[in-house]
Design a protein around this motif. Structure first.
Motif, PDB file in Angstrom:
ATOM      1  N   SER A  96      39.846  36.197  40.283  1.00 33.49           N
ATOM      2  CA  SER A  96      40.600  35.454  39.262  1.00 33.49           C
ATOM      3  C   SER A  96      41.611  34.523  39.926  1.00 33.49           C
ATOM      4  O   SER A  96      41.764  33.364  39.514  1.00 33.49           O
ATOM      5  CB  SER A  96      41.319  36.420  38.323  1.00 33.49           C
ATOM      6  N   GLU A 122      47.706  39.554  32.821  1.00 38.57           N
ATOM      7  CA  GLU A 122      46.499  39.482  31.991  1.00 38.57           C
ATOM      8  C   GLU A 122      45.568  40.660  32.292  1.00 38.57           C
ATOM      9  O   GLU A 122      44.803  41.080  31.430  1.00 38.57           O
ATOM     10  CB  GLU A 122      45.745  38.171  32.226  1.00 38.57           C
ATOM     11  N   ILE A 123      45.636  41.177  33.504  1.00 34.76           N
ATOM     12  CA  ILE A 123      44.751  42.256  33.929  1.00 34.76           C
ATOM     13  C   ILE A 123      45.373  43.625  33.673  1.00 34.76           C
ATOM     14  O   ILE A 123      44.704  44.538  33.187  1.00 34.76           O
ATOM     15  CB  ILE A 123      44.392  42.099  35.424  1.00 34.76           C
ATOM     16  N   GLN A 125      48.888  45.817  32.192  1.00 32.98           N
ATOM     17  CA  GLN A 125      50.163  45.892  31.464  1.00 32.98           C
ATOM     18  C   GLN A 125      50.636  47.328  31.465  1.00 32.98           C
ATOM     19  O   GLN A 125      49.889  48.221  31.077  1.00 32.98           O
ATOM     20  CB  GLN A 125      49.999  45.425  30.021  1.00 32.98           C
ATOM     21  N   LEU A 130      44.044  46.121  31.138  1.00 32.04           N
ATOM     22  CA  LEU A 130      43.799  45.456  29.864  1.00 32.04           C
ATOM     23  C   LEU A 130      42.486  44.701  29.855  1.00 32.04           C
ATOM     24  O   LEU A 130      41.745  44.745  28.887  1.00 32.04           O
ATOM     25  CB  LEU A 130      44.909  44.448  29.566  1.00 32.04           C
ATOM     26  N   GLU A 131      42.242  43.954  30.918  1.00 33.88           N
ATOM     27  CA  GLU A 131      41.105  43.043  30.924  1.00 33.88           C
ATOM     28  C   GLU A 131      40.456  43.020  32.295  1.00 33.88           C
ATOM     29  O   GLU A 131      41.151  42.993  33.309  1.00 33.88           O
ATOM     30  CB  GLU A 131      41.583  41.629  30.561  1.00 33.88           C
ATOM     31  N   THR A 132      39.129  43.028  32.306  1.00 32.56           N
ATOM     32  CA  THR A 132      38.393  42.930  33.562  1.00 32.56           C
ATOM     33  C   THR A 132      37.410  41.769  33.562  1.00 32.56           C
ATOM     34  O   THR A 132      36.772  41.520  34.579  1.00 32.56           O
ATOM     35  CB  THR A 132      37.632  44.236  33.863  1.00 32.56           C
ATOM     36  N   ASN A 133      37.313  41.053  32.462  1.00 37.29           N
ATOM     37  CA  ASN A 133      36.409  39.916  32.366  1.00 37.29           C
ATOM     38  C   ASN A 133      37.101  38.683  32.953  1.00 37.29           C
ATOM     39  O   ASN A 133      38.058  38.165  32.378  1.00 37.29           O
ATOM     40  CB  ASN A 133      36.019  39.673  30.908  1.00 37.29           C
ATOM     41  N   ASN A 135      36.235  35.590  33.159  1.00 34.27           N
ATOM     42  CA  ASN A 135      36.213  34.388  32.329  1.00 34.27           C
ATOM     43  C   ASN A 135      37.344  34.399  31.312  1.00 34.27           C
ATOM     44  O   ASN A 135      37.994  33.371  31.082  1.00 34.27           O
ATOM     45  CB  ASN A 135      34.863  34.258  31.619  1.00 34.27           C
ATOM     46  N   GLN A 136      37.609  35.542  30.700  1.00 35.03           N
ATOM     47  CA  GLN A 136      38.694  35.642  29.726  1.00 35.03           C
ATOM     48  C   GLN A 136      40.058  35.547  30.406  1.00 35.03           C
ATOM     49  O   GLN A 136      40.989  34.961  29.856  1.00 35.03           O
ATOM     50  CB  GLN A 136      38.578  36.932  28.922  1.00 35.03           C
ATOM     51  N   ILE A 137      40.182  36.126  31.592  1.00 36.98           N
ATOM     52  CA  ILE A 137      41.447  36.064  32.336  1.00 36.98           C
ATOM     53  C   ILE A 137      41.771  34.619  32.685  1.00 36.98           C
ATOM     54  O   ILE A 137      42.876  34.127  32.428  1.00 36.98           O
ATOM     55  CB  ILE A 137      41.372  36.930  33.607  1.00 36.98           C
ATOM     56  N   ALA A 140      42.672  32.519  29.619  1.00 34.16           N
ATOM     57  CA  ALA A 140      44.040  32.779  29.153  1.00 34.16           C
ATOM     58  C   ALA A 140      45.058  32.054  30.037  1.00 34.16           C
ATOM     59  O   ALA A 140      46.038  31.488  29.527  1.00 34.16           O
ATOM     60  CB  ALA A 140      44.314  34.280  29.144  1.00 34.16           C
TER      61      ALA A 140
END
Length: 160
Positions: A96, A122-123, A125, A130-133, A135-137, A140
């Motif tokens: 990322s 983003e990953i 918190q 929270l997030e491992t994708n 593309n979404q990270i 954002a």
């Protein structure tokens, strides 16, 4: 739970320090020095998992790290986290960063520390993933950068 995320260079200079539990500054500095001394002495062919020391919380704490070029990415976690899952999370974090900075290097971490913290937020918190994708990270972070550049509120009215 993830207790902390650390990034330091080959000389032990911290480039990112994020603790997800309350620890006083002196203990944080001692932890960074201890972790660097443990990790930097290990060959690249050695396992990327270490059991924690007394400073880290004893045997129920793990130090999981990856060494990329001149940087060590270190996650300190408790026993409930999967070591391989955390290694994958480190890879997601690094990729990322790489997508956001186009070949991330140590200078990016120094001069764009706010973006690095935003990517990490983003990953992770509060010590939870929270997030491992990727593309979404990255999306954002790109949205955040667009919002920074867009004139807002009263400043927009003054210009017109």
């Amino acid at each position: 739970m993830i207790k902390s995320v650390l990034i330091f260079n080959n000389h032990g200079k911290p480039r990112l320090i994020k603790f997800y539990q309350q620890i006083d500054i002196a203990t944080q500095q001692a932890l960074v020095q201890e972790i660097f001394s443990l990790v930097s002495k290990r060959p690249d062919t050695a396992c990327n998992f270490l059991e924690g020391s007394k400073l880290l919380g004893g045997k129920d704490t793990r130090v999981i790290y990856r060494h990329y070029a001149t940087l060590y990415f270190v996650f300190v976690v408790d026993e409930s986290e999967s070591e391989l899952g955390i290694l994958d999370l480190i890879q997601v974090f690094v990729e990322s960063l790489d997508r956001c900075f186009e070949n991330v290097c140590e200078l990016d971490l120094i001069f764009h520390f706010d973006e690095v913290h935003a990517i990490l937020s983003e990953i992770i918190q509060g010590g939870l993933v929270l997030e491992t994708n990727m593309n979404q990270i990255v999306a954002a972070i790109n949205d955040m950068n667009k919002a920074k550049k867009k004139p807002t509120g009263i400043m927009n009215l003054v210009k017109t």
